[in-house]
Motif scaffolding. Structure first.
Motif, PDB file in Angstrom:
ATOM      1  N   LEU A  76      10.377  -2.213   6.705  1.00 10.94           N
ATOM      2  CA  LEU A  76      11.427  -3.208   6.455  1.00 10.94           C
ATOM      3  C   LEU A  76      11.418  -3.575   4.977  1.00 10.94           C
ATOM      4  CD1 LEU A  76      10.857  -5.554   9.550  1.00 10.94           C
ATOM      5  CD2 LEU A  76      12.393  -3.581   9.357  1.00 10.94           C
ATOM      6  N   THR A  77      12.584  -3.625   4.372  1.00  9.94           N
ATOM      7  CA  THR A  77      12.699  -3.892   2.938  1.00  9.94           C
ATOM      8  C   THR A  77      13.074  -5.339   2.670  1.00  9.94           C
ATOM      9  OG1 THR A  77      15.042  -3.300   2.888  1.00  9.94           O
ATOM     10  CG2 THR A  77      13.444  -1.508   2.579  1.00  9.94           C
ATOM     11  N   ASP A  78      12.993  -5.727   1.391  1.00 10.55           N
ATOM     12  CA  ASP A  78      13.403  -7.074   0.996  1.00 10.55           C
ATOM     13  C   ASP A  78      14.887  -7.289   1.293  1.00 10.55           C
ATOM     14  OD1 ASP A  78      10.869  -7.667   0.128  1.00 10.55           O
ATOM     15  OD2 ASP A  78      11.260  -7.084  -1.948  1.00 10.55           O
ATOM     16  N   ARG A  79      15.682  -6.227   1.148  1.00 12.52           N
ATOM     17  CA  ARG A  79      17.121  -6.338   1.439  1.00 12.52           C
ATOM     18  C   ARG A  79      17.348  -6.612   2.922  1.00 12.52           C
ATOM     19  NH1 ARG A  79      21.746  -1.875  -0.283  1.00 12.52           N
ATOM     20  NH2 ARG A  79      23.571  -3.128   0.399  1.00 12.52           N
ATOM     21  N   ASP A  80      16.537  -5.953   3.788  1.00 11.21           N
ATOM     22  CA  ASP A  80      16.624  -6.235   5.228  1.00 11.21           C
ATOM     23  C   ASP A  80      16.309  -7.705   5.495  1.00 11.21           C
ATOM     24  OD1 ASP A  80      17.145  -3.544   5.763  1.00 11.21           O
ATOM     25  OD2 ASP A  80      15.012  -3.065   6.006  1.00 11.21           O
ATOM     26  N   GLN A  81      15.307  -8.222   4.781  1.00 14.79           N
ATOM     27  CA  GLN A  81      14.901  -9.611   4.974  1.00 14.79           C
ATOM     28  C   GLN A  81      15.997 -10.566   4.501  1.00 14.79           C
ATOM     29  OE1 GLN A  81      12.173 -10.585   6.487  1.00 14.79           O
ATOM     30  NE2 GLN A  81      10.814  -8.810   6.438  1.00 14.79           N
ATOM     31  N   GLU A  82      16.530 -10.314   3.315  1.00 17.03           N
ATOM     32  CA  GLU A  82      17.534 -11.221   2.738  1.00 17.03           C
ATOM     33  C   GLU A  82      18.817 -11.252   3.558  1.00 17.03           C
ATOM     34  OE1 GLU A  82      17.980  -9.691  -1.161  1.00 17.03           O
ATOM     35  OE2 GLU A  82      15.970 -10.315  -1.831  1.00 17.03           O
ATOM     36  N   ASN A  83      19.211 -10.102   4.079  1.00 23.22           N
ATOM     37  CA  ASN A  83      20.471 -10.020   4.830  1.00 23.22           C
ATOM     38  C   ASN A  83      20.289 -10.198   6.330  1.00 23.22           C
ATOM     39  OD1 ASN A  83      21.885  -9.474   2.426  1.00 23.22           O
ATOM     40  ND2 ASN A  83      21.461  -7.280   2.596  1.00 23.22           N
ATOM     41  N   ALA A  84      19.050 -10.466   6.756  1.00 25.11           N
ATOM     42  CA  ALA A  84      18.753 -10.684   8.176  1.00 25.11           C
ATOM     43  C   ALA A  84      19.311  -9.563   9.034  1.00 25.11           C
ATOM     44  CB  ALA A  84      19.294 -12.039   8.633  1.00 25.11           C
ATOM     45  N   LYS A  85      19.061  -8.324   8.618  1.00 22.74           N
ATOM     46  CA  LYS A  85      19.598  -7.171   9.334  1.00 22.74           C
ATOM     47  C   LYS A  85      18.897  -6.986  10.682  1.00 22.74           C
ATOM     48  CE  LYS A  85      21.205  -4.378   5.426  1.00 22.74           C
ATOM     49  NZ  LYS A  85      21.106  -3.045   4.769  1.00 22.74           N
ATOM     50  N   LYS A  86      19.662  -6.483  11.645  1.00 28.25           N
ATOM     51  CA  LYS A  86      19.123  -6.220  12.978  1.00 28.25           C
ATOM     52  C   LYS A  86      18.505  -4.824  13.017  1.00 28.25           C
ATOM     53  CE  LYS A  86      20.667 -10.076  14.905  1.00 28.25           C
ATOM     54  NZ  LYS A  86      19.780 -11.078  15.517  1.00 28.25           N
ATOM     55  N   VAL A  87      17.490  -4.631  12.182  1.00 24.70           N
ATOM     56  CA  VAL A  87      16.781  -3.350  12.126  1.00 24.70           C
ATOM     57  C   VAL A  87      15.324  -3.582  12.504  1.00 24.70           C
ATOM     58  CG1 VAL A  87      18.319  -2.324  10.417  1.00 24.70           C
ATOM     59  CG2 VAL A  87      16.333  -3.641   9.656  1.00 24.70           C
ATOM     60  N   VAL A  88      14.703  -2.568  13.079  1.00 26.79           N
ATOM     61  CA  VAL A  88      13.350  -2.767  13.600  1.00 26.79           C
ATOM     62  C   VAL A  88      12.440  -1.577  13.312  1.00 26.79           C
ATOM     63  CG1 VAL A  88      14.009  -4.311  15.485  1.00 26.79           C
ATOM     64  CG2 VAL A  88      14.067  -1.826  15.845  1.00 26.79           C
ATOM     65  N   LEU A  89      11.144  -1.894  13.294  1.00 29.57           N
ATOM     66  CA  LEU A  89      10.095  -0.886  13.315  1.00 29.57           C
ATOM     67  C   LEU A  89       9.567  -0.834  14.739  1.00 29.57           C
ATOM     68  CD1 LEU A  89       7.901  -1.641  10.168  1.00 29.57           C
ATOM     69  CD2 LEU A  89       9.270   0.394  10.547  1.00 29.57           C
ATOM     70  N   VAL A  90       9.497   0.354  15.322  1.00 31.01           N
ATOM     71  CA  VAL A  90       8.979   0.487  16.684  1.00 31.01           C
ATOM     72  C   VAL A  90       7.722   1.338  16.664  1.00 31.01           C
ATOM     73  CG1 VAL A  90      11.275   0.257  17.698  1.00 31.01           C
ATOM     74  CG2 VAL A  90      10.363   2.542  17.205  1.00 31.01           C
ATOM     75  N   SER A  91       6.915   1.218  17.700  1.00 30.43           N
ATOM     76  CA  SER A  91       5.672   1.991  17.788  1.00 30.43           C
ATOM     77  C   SER A  91       5.953   3.400  18.289  1.00 30.43           C
ATOM     78  CB  SER A  91       4.698   1.295  18.731  1.00 30.43           C
ATOM     79  OG  SER A  91       5.164   1.384  20.066  1.00 30.43           O
ATOM     80  N   ASP A  92       4.969   4.273  18.115  1.00 31.59           N
ATOM     81  CA  ASP A  92       5.115   5.632  18.632  1.00 31.59           C
ATOM     82  C   ASP A  92       5.190   5.642  20.156  1.00 31.59           C
ATOM     83  OD1 ASP A  92       2.530   4.776  18.910  1.00 31.59           O
ATOM     84  OD2 ASP A  92       1.599   6.544  18.014  1.00 31.59           O
ATOM     85  N   ARG A  93       4.622   4.612  20.818  1.00 31.20           N
ATOM     86  CA  ARG A  93       4.712   4.521  22.279  1.00 31.20           C
ATOM     87  C   ARG A  93       6.162   4.328  22.705  1.00 31.20           C
ATOM     88  NH1 ARG A  93      -0.343   3.449  24.598  1.00 31.20           N
ATOM     89  NH2 ARG A  93      -1.882   4.485  23.274  1.00 31.20           N
ATOM     90  N   VAL A  94       6.887   3.487  21.975  1.00 34.20           N
ATOM     91  CA  VAL A  94       8.305   3.277  22.290  1.00 34.20           C
ATOM     92  C   VAL A  94       9.091   4.559  22.037  1.00 34.20           C
ATOM     93  CG1 VAL A  94      10.401   2.004  21.646  1.00 34.20           C
ATOM     94  CG2 VAL A  94       8.213   0.807  21.795  1.00 34.20           C
ATOM     95  N   ALA A  95       8.806   5.212  20.897  1.00 36.89           N
ATOM     96  CA  ALA A  95       9.504   6.464  20.581  1.00 36.89           C
ATOM     97  C   ALA A  95       9.169   7.551  21.605  1.00 36.89           C
ATOM     98  CB  ALA A  95       9.124   6.922  19.176  1.00 36.89           C
ATOM     99  N   ASP A  96       7.929   7.572  22.083  1.00 41.35           N
ATOM    100  CA  ASP A  96       7.549   8.556  23.101  1.00 41.35           C
ATOM    101  C   ASP A  96       8.323   8.325  24.389  1.00 41.35           C
ATOM    102  OD1 ASP A  96       5.761   9.736  21.398  1.00 41.35           O
ATOM    103  OD2 ASP A  96       4.016   8.647  22.162  1.00 41.35           O
ATOM    104  N   ASN A  97       8.435   7.053  24.803  1.00 42.12           N
ATOM    105  CA  ASN A  97       9.085   6.727  26.070  1.00 42.12           C
ATOM    106  C   ASN A  97      10.599   6.921  26.028  1.00 42.12           C
ATOM    107  OD1 ASN A  97       6.535   6.024  26.841  1.00 42.12           O
ATOM    108  ND2 ASN A  97       7.020   3.936  27.473  1.00 42.12           N
ATOM    109  N   LEU A  98      11.204   6.505  24.902  1.00 39.18           N
ATOM    110  CA  LEU A  98      12.674   6.506  24.842  1.00 39.18           C
ATOM    111  C   LEU A  98      13.260   7.770  24.216  1.00 39.18           C
ATOM    112  CD1 LEU A  98      13.476   2.818  23.820  1.00 39.18           C
ATOM    113  CD2 LEU A  98      13.074   3.775  26.081  1.00 39.18           C
ATOM    114  N   PHE A  99      12.497   8.428  23.336  1.00 42.04           N
ATOM    115  CA  PHE A  99      13.046   9.583  22.613  1.00 42.04           C
ATOM    116  C   PHE A  99      12.230  10.851  22.819  1.00 42.04           C
ATOM    117  CE2 PHE A  99      14.254   5.715  20.351  1.00 42.04           C
ATOM    118  CZ  PHE A  99      15.629   5.858  20.282  1.00 42.04           C
ATOM    119  N   GLY A 100      11.381  10.836  23.826  1.00 43.98           N
ATOM    120  CA  GLY A 100      10.618  12.035  24.146  1.00 43.98           C
ATOM    121  C   GLY A 100       9.664  12.462  23.059  1.00 43.98           C
ATOM    122  N   GLY A 101       9.225  11.526  22.224  1.00 43.58           N
ATOM    123  CA  GLY A 101       8.277  11.845  21.168  1.00 43.58           C
ATOM    124  C   GLY A 101       8.899  12.410  19.911  1.00 43.58           C
TER     125      GLY A 101
END
Length: 428
Positions: free
Chosen positions: A158-183
């Motif tokens: 997440l960047t300072d620009r994401d913070q300043e603009n309150a963007k709806k962007v996220v960091l997810v874990s590899d467990r989430v990526a494994d479950n939802l995107f097949g790894g």
């Protein structure tokens, strides 16, 4: 007779009566083994607990707004009753603001390295059709992410620009990526995920995938494990419709700073400058350093107390040594008479039997140390801690073995030294 000759004479006596010597040393062996094992296990637990707390940030300071208590009440008979909480609800004016934090960083620039801000946005389920992953949404500032030292597997943080603009962007874990995107972590970058929280769906864009650290203790299965989804702090605050302030935050102290003293300074500074006129709330600060110190002291005290109890068997062993030495002197009365008739002094006779007593106790002590270390290694392995032998316990055991040998060997040795050589030679 030289000390070396006395030692050899004592060893030959032990070898000549192996079973009797072993039974004599049994109390010493058990006592020393118990002390070494208890102190080593206590040392291992203390080291492990301290290390774990240091990994959690032992010098970090938790700063928060808490309710004041009423004045202590003193009754007519002199009894004092502590005041109770006023029960007031926090208003926007009671929170710690960004302006306060800016002023604090300027005031304590040499002591406060960074400020970690976070806000929970709830726990729920990330969904993509029939695919799901359990998550906790946490809004964090840039310092928080830097402190976490996440290992990125794909995308960006997440960047300072994401913070300043309150963007709806996220960091997810590899467990989430494994479950939802097949790894496929690259496929996850730029994709949108829906997270169901409190009967409502929230949509976020994935900008990064980090490696989940599963080194901590968890009772959840691999499929049910809950991981954190990191969201810009302001986005989380907007989602929660939060006020503009903070009720709690974490301060990372600079290297070499006394966090306990800094806690007092921060409390005084905040309360004098911003909460002096606040009747209901005040700022309190605490660190884990004092908690770690208290826990280490407690574990050390318990280990020492149990070791002292186990050490009672050393006294029993010492009495056994004295008893067997008295028996040995009785059996060797003619030998003592012969040596004295040939010119041996009282001092040499006394030294001979004291050395025998010391050799018995030291031999038992070394065997006890070996047994204690083996028991400690087995116990720490069973408990899941790294073995950490107590050097102090080993030194204490060797020293105590010598002292027991001298203390409990002196009376029999002195009795042998004072024998009348003529009467000793007549002894049958």
């Amino acid at each position: 007779m030289l000390i070396g000759e006395n030692i050899l004479l004592a060893l030959s006596g032990l070898l000549a009566n192996k079973m009797r010597a072993l039974l004599t040393m049994l109390g010493i062996i058990i006592g020393i083994a118990s002390v070494i094992a208890i102190m080593s296990v206590g040392n291992s637990i203390s080291t492990s607990v301290t290390s774990s707390m240091e990994d959690m940030g032992v010098n970090n300071i938790t700063l928060g707004v808490s309710q004041k208590s009423t004045e202590d009440t003193v009754t007519s008979d002199g009894r004092v009753f502590a005041g109770v909480s006023r029960g007031s609800e926090m208003s926007d004016d009671d929170y710690i603001t960004d302006e306060m934090l800016d002023a604090m960083q300027e005031e304590f620039s040499d002591s406060a390295a960074s400020i970690l801000l976070s806000e929970s946005a709830g726990s729920g389920t990330a969904e993509d059709g029939d695919l799901t992953a359990n998550v906790t949404i946490t809004g964090v500032n840039s310092d928080y992410l830097e402190y976490e030292e996440l290992t990125l597997l794909a995308g960006r943080t997440l960047t300072d620009r994401d913070q300043e603009n309150a963007k709806k962007v996220v960091l997810v874990s590899d467990r989430v990526a494994d479950n939802l995107f097949g790894g496929d972590y690259n496929a996850a970058i730029g994709s949108e995920i829906n997270i169901y929280v409190s009967n409502r769906y929230y949509t976020y864009a994935v900008v990064g995938v980090y490696e989940y650290d599963d080194s901590g203790f968890s009772t959840e299965s691999e499929e049910d494990v809950t991981t954190t989804v990191y969201l810009p702090l302001e986005a989380a605050r907007e989602q929660n419709h939060s006020s503009t302030g903070y009720s709690q935050l974490t301060i990372v102290t600079a290297t070499g700073v006394d966090s306990t003293a800094l806690c007092d300074e921060l409390e005084t500074w905040f309360n004098n400058n911003y909460y002096r006129s606040n009747d209901s709330f005040e700022v309190t600060a605490s660190s884990m350093e004092s908690m770690v110190s208290s826990m280490t002291d407690m574990l050390s005290t318990v280990s020492i107390a149990i070791s002292v109890i186990a050490g009672i068997s050393l006294l029993v062993g010492g009495i056994g040594v004295m008893n067997i030495m008295l028996v040995s002197i009785t059996e060797r009365t003619r030998e003592i008479g012969t040596r004295k008739a040939l010119g041996a002094t009282n001092g040499s006779i006394r030294l001979q039997f004291i050395m025998e007593s010391i050799v018995i106790c030291l031999t038992g002590g070394f065997i006890g140390i070996a047994m204690g270390l083996l028991l400690a290694a087995a116990a720490t392995n069973l408990l899941g801690y790294a073995a950490s032998p107590s050097v102090g316990g080993i030194i204490f055991s060797v020293t105590f073995s010598i002292l027991i040998g001298v203390f409990f060997g002196y009376y029999p040795a002195n009795k042998a030294a004072k024998m009348n050589p003529i009467e000793a030679l007549r002894y049958e």
